[in-house]
Design a protein around this motif. Sequence first.
Motif: not given
Length: 172
Positions: A31-35, A40-41, A63-64, A147-148
């Motif tokens: 699970v990667l966060d884009y920012q 970046d993710g 992503t937000s 989890l990123a």
Amino acid sequence: GMRVEAVADAESALAALRAARDAGSPFRLGVLDYQMPGTDGEALGRAIHADGTLRATRLVVLTSSGQRGEAARFREAGFAAYLVKPTRASLLRETLETVCGADDTAGDLFVTRHTVAEAARGEPDRAPATPPPTETSREGTVQRVLLAEDNPVNQIVAVKMLQKAGWKVDVA
């Protein structure tokens, strides 16, 4: 019942993925966060997807922004699912179950759980959930998520949500 590992950045995520692979207990899900700081993710997802020894790891990006065209871009980068933050715990769990439940021949699997309008209303798309696959280790059955996330508070919240859902979490 999943093993979870958290790391601070993309470089650490790749190192954790490779170490788990080398130890014979690869991550089935990331699970990667884009920012993220530095890389970046999306770039991390592309790096994972480009590495033939890590390619089997299913990837979910958070992503937000929820911009038009992101879903197609993330799919092309190797992600199996795309979620707009904030997302509810139940939606995250459903997505992880769907992504993990897909067999390895489902190369075109892509789950888009929120459109921008749905994210604003808090309404997810619905898809059938299947139980996550398991892998066997010395400890018995293990279900793992990578989890990123660079924000320490978000890491704590996400890890608690994933652990409550029965996953073991490694944080990137």
